[in-house]
Design an enzyme around this catalytic site. Structure first.
Site, PDB file in Angstrom:
ATOM      1  N   LYS A  78       0.732  -1.380  -0.135  1.00 58.29           N
ATOM      2  CA  LYS A  78       0.069   0.051  -0.098  1.00 58.29           C
ATOM      3  C   LYS A  78       0.514   1.336   0.158  1.00 58.29           C
ATOM      4  O   LYS A  78       0.355   2.275  -0.554  1.00 58.29           O
ATOM      5  CB  LYS A  78      -0.806   0.136   0.993  1.00 58.29           C
ATOM      6  CG  LYS A  78      -1.853  -1.151   1.378  1.00 58.29           C
ATOM      7  CD  LYS A  78      -2.884  -0.656   2.166  1.00 58.29           C
ATOM      8  CE  LYS A  78      -2.854  -1.963   3.227  1.00 58.29           C
ATOM      9  NZ  LYS A  78      -4.096  -1.453   4.333  1.00 58.29           N
ATOM     10  N   ARG A  83       1.333   9.122  -2.706  1.00 59.53           N
ATOM     11  CA  ARG A  83      -0.178   8.876  -2.361  1.00 59.53           C
ATOM     12  C   ARG A  83      -0.275   8.215  -0.907  1.00 59.53           C
ATOM     13  O   ARG A  83      -0.474   7.082  -0.953  1.00 59.53           O
ATOM     14  CB  ARG A  83      -0.815   8.120  -3.672  1.00 59.53           C
ATOM     15  CG  ARG A  83      -2.325   8.131  -3.417  1.00 59.53           C
ATOM     16  CD  ARG A  83      -2.798   7.107  -4.728  1.00 59.53           C
ATOM     17  NE  ARG A  83      -4.341   7.312  -4.669  1.00 59.53           N
ATOM     18  CZ  ARG A  83      -4.838   6.289  -4.171  1.00 59.53           C
ATOM     19  NH1 ARG A  83      -4.186   5.333  -3.545  1.00 59.53           N
ATOM     20  NH2 ARG A  83      -6.146   6.449  -3.979  1.00 59.53           N
ATOM     21  N   GLY A 117       4.445  -1.923  -9.250  1.00 56.38           N
ATOM     22  CA  GLY A 117       4.089  -0.942  -8.463  1.00 56.38           C
ATOM     23  C   GLY A 117       5.150  -0.327  -7.681  1.00 56.38           C
ATOM     24  O   GLY A 117       5.576   1.124  -7.742  1.00 56.38           O
ATOM     25  N   ARG A 184      -2.707 -11.782 -10.885  1.00 58.74           N
ATOM     26  CA  ARG A 184      -3.573 -10.584 -11.321  1.00 58.74           C
ATOM     27  C   ARG A 184      -3.826 -10.260 -13.013  1.00 58.74           C
ATOM     28  O   ARG A 184      -4.427 -11.351 -13.224  1.00 58.74           O
ATOM     29  CB  ARG A 184      -2.261  -9.241 -11.005  1.00 58.74           C
ATOM     30  CG  ARG A 184      -2.764  -8.677  -9.732  1.00 58.74           C
ATOM     31  CD  ARG A 184      -1.702  -7.525  -9.470  1.00 58.74           C
ATOM     32  NE  ARG A 184      -0.685  -7.118 -10.286  1.00 58.74           N
ATOM     33  CZ  ARG A 184      -0.226  -6.097 -10.425  1.00 58.74           C
ATOM     34  NH1 ARG A 184      -0.868  -4.951  -9.997  1.00 58.74           N
ATOM     35  NH2 ARG A 184       0.694  -5.869 -11.380  1.00 58.74           N
TER      36      ARG A 184
HETATM   37  O1  F6P Z   1       1.140  -9.157  -7.054  1.00 58.85           O
HETATM   38  C1  F6P Z   1       1.301 -10.600  -6.085  1.00 58.85           C
HETATM   39  C2  F6P Z   1      -0.179 -10.738  -5.833  1.00 58.85           C
HETATM   40  O2  F6P Z   1       0.056 -12.152  -5.184  1.00 58.85           O
HETATM   41  C3  F6P Z   1      -1.316 -11.006  -6.972  1.00 58.85           C
HETATM   42  O3  F6P Z   1      -0.890 -12.264  -7.670  1.00 58.85           O
HETATM   43  C4  F6P Z   1      -2.471 -10.781  -6.215  1.00 58.85           C
HETATM   44  O4  F6P Z   1      -3.485 -10.498  -7.231  1.00 58.85           O
HETATM   45  C5  F6P Z   1      -2.263  -9.828  -5.333  1.00 58.85           C
HETATM   46  O5  F6P Z   1      -0.896  -9.601  -4.968  1.00 58.85           O
HETATM   47  C6  F6P Z   1      -2.814 -10.367  -3.815  1.00 58.85           C
HETATM   48  O6  F6P Z   1      -2.559  -9.018  -3.075  1.00 58.85           O
HETATM   49  P1  F6P Z   1      -2.898  -8.858  -1.516  1.00 58.85           P
HETATM   50  O7  F6P Z   1      -1.882  -9.731  -0.789  1.00 58.85           O
HETATM   51  O8  F6P Z   1      -3.161  -7.439  -1.009  1.00 58.85           O
HETATM   52  O9  F6P Z   1      -4.096  -9.653  -1.247  1.00 58.85           O
END
Ligand code: F6P
Length: 361
Positions: A78, A83, A117, A184
């Site tokens: 995050k 931002r 990111g 993703r």
């Molecule tokens: O980018 C890595 C990832 O594990 C993606 O495959 C998945 O969509 C996302 O992060 C999950 O994010 P979080 O840990 O915030 O649920």
């Protein structure tokens, strides 16, 4: 107080993955053994840079962490200096504060280990004068320019082992097994684990599927006496004329969309249309955990060492990449902006099709 030694900083941004500790270890050991540098670890990715939280890393601190999953520095998917939410959850640009902290840490260079990111933020900080290097990591393997990212191979092994296990129970109970994997907006993890695990159907974000075709494959297998089917679905897959399934919106995140749930939708549709008993497994964060594979340990060590050498040479604004087995450094600018998605002409897609795998079209 800082002495005469040069100082290298390191942070791990974005979601974690196996191999991060291996890369921190490589940076620290290379810096200490070869360049007599001090090593500073910034806590929780860019949040530590914003909040001025860091630790000194000694040789002993990184000894024995090669095989450990996660990141001992902590991570945040995050934190973004451009931002940052205040106490009223209003977003502000606090990049100047992060840069002040960077200078106060008296760093000669900073290594930012992260996915798209993190590398995008790193590039913006670089343009504002921060001397840094990027190291690509993500289980999604969706960073352009590099053939591999730290974490992908380990997640691939986890997903493949899960598919193997589902195979045996699918066979015993004559069921359709749907397995939802992460990735993703890119289907690399689904494509590779689907091929490695012998999935009958692989559904990717890049190829919107036709549910009739999916059900056709499953039903025909059943009629042929193959009374089970394995469907590997990427979390970003969607039916033709349908939308990606969003699990959650995380407002204060760089990319607020969290995908997930397509596996359940698909399993319901398959069961309803074919009448065959269908179960779903959502692999989730298991794919981000555990020890790094041998490949990831080596990649993380090579990337880590190369990034430290770039800092020593003061060759900043670069990202290390893997190209034809060689570690190279390219301009960060070239590595950010958009992501690497599965091309429909990818040779791996062709191979999968040659052995009868369906992509639901
Ligand atoms: O980018 C890595 C990832 O594990 C993606 O495959 C998945 O969509 C996302 O992060 C999950 O994010 P979080 O840990 O915030 O649920």
């Amino acid at each position: 107080m800082q002495g005469s030694k040069k100082r290298i900083g390191v942070l791990t941004g974005g979601g974690d993955c196996p191999g991060l500790n291996a890369s921190i270890r490589a940076i620290a050991k290379t810096a200490i053994l070869n360049y007599d540098m001090e090593v500073i670890g910034i806590k929780d990715g860019f949040l530590g840079l914003i909040e001025n939280r860091f630790v000194h890393i000694s040789y002993e601190d990184v000894s024995g962490i090669l095989i450990l999953g996660g990141t001992f520095l902590g991570a945040s998917n995050k934190a973004n200096p451009f931002r940052h939410p205040d106490f009223k959850a209003r977003f502000k640009d606090v990049s100047d504060i992060a840069i002040e902290n960077y200078h106060a840490m008296a760093l000669d260079g900073l290594v930012c280990i992260g996915g798209d990111g993190t590398l995008n933020i790193a590039y913006k900080l670089y343009k504002k004068g921060v001397k840094l290097i990027g190291v690509p990591k993500t289980i999604d393997n969706d960073l352009k320019q590099t053939e591999a990212t730290i974490g992908f191979d380990s997640a691939l092994i986890t997903a493949t082992q899960a598919i193997d296990k589902l195979h045996t129970t699918a066979q015993s109970h004559h069921r359709v097994m749907v397995i939802e994997v992460m990735g993703r907006y890119a289907g690399w993890l689904a494509l590779y684990s689907g091929l490695a695990g012998g999935g009958d159907i692989i559904l990717l974000p890049e190829i919107p599927y036709d549910i009739k075709k999916v059900c056709d494959v499953v039903s025909k297998r059943n009629q042929r006496g193959k009374r089970f089917s394995i469907v590997v679905v990427s979390e970003g897959a969607r039916p033709k004329a349908g939308k990606m399934v969003v699990r959650k919106i995380v407002k204060d995140s760089t990319d607020p969309v969290r995908l997930g749930g397509i596996g359940n939708k698909l399993a319901n549709d398959i069961e309803k249309i074919t009448g065959l008993e269908t179960r779903v497994t959502v692999l989730g964060h298991l794919q981000r955990g555990g020890e790094p594979s041998a490949f990831d340990r080596i990649l993380a060590t090579r990337f880590g060492t190369a990034s430290c050498e770039l800092v020593a040479k003061r060759d900043f604004g670069k990202v290390v990449i893997l190209k034809s087995g060689q570690i190279k450094a390219i301009d960060l600018k070239k590595a950010v902006g958009d992501i690497k998605r599965v091309n429909l002409n990818d040779p791996v897609i062709k191979t999968a099709r040659a052995v009868g795998t369906s992509f639901g079209i």
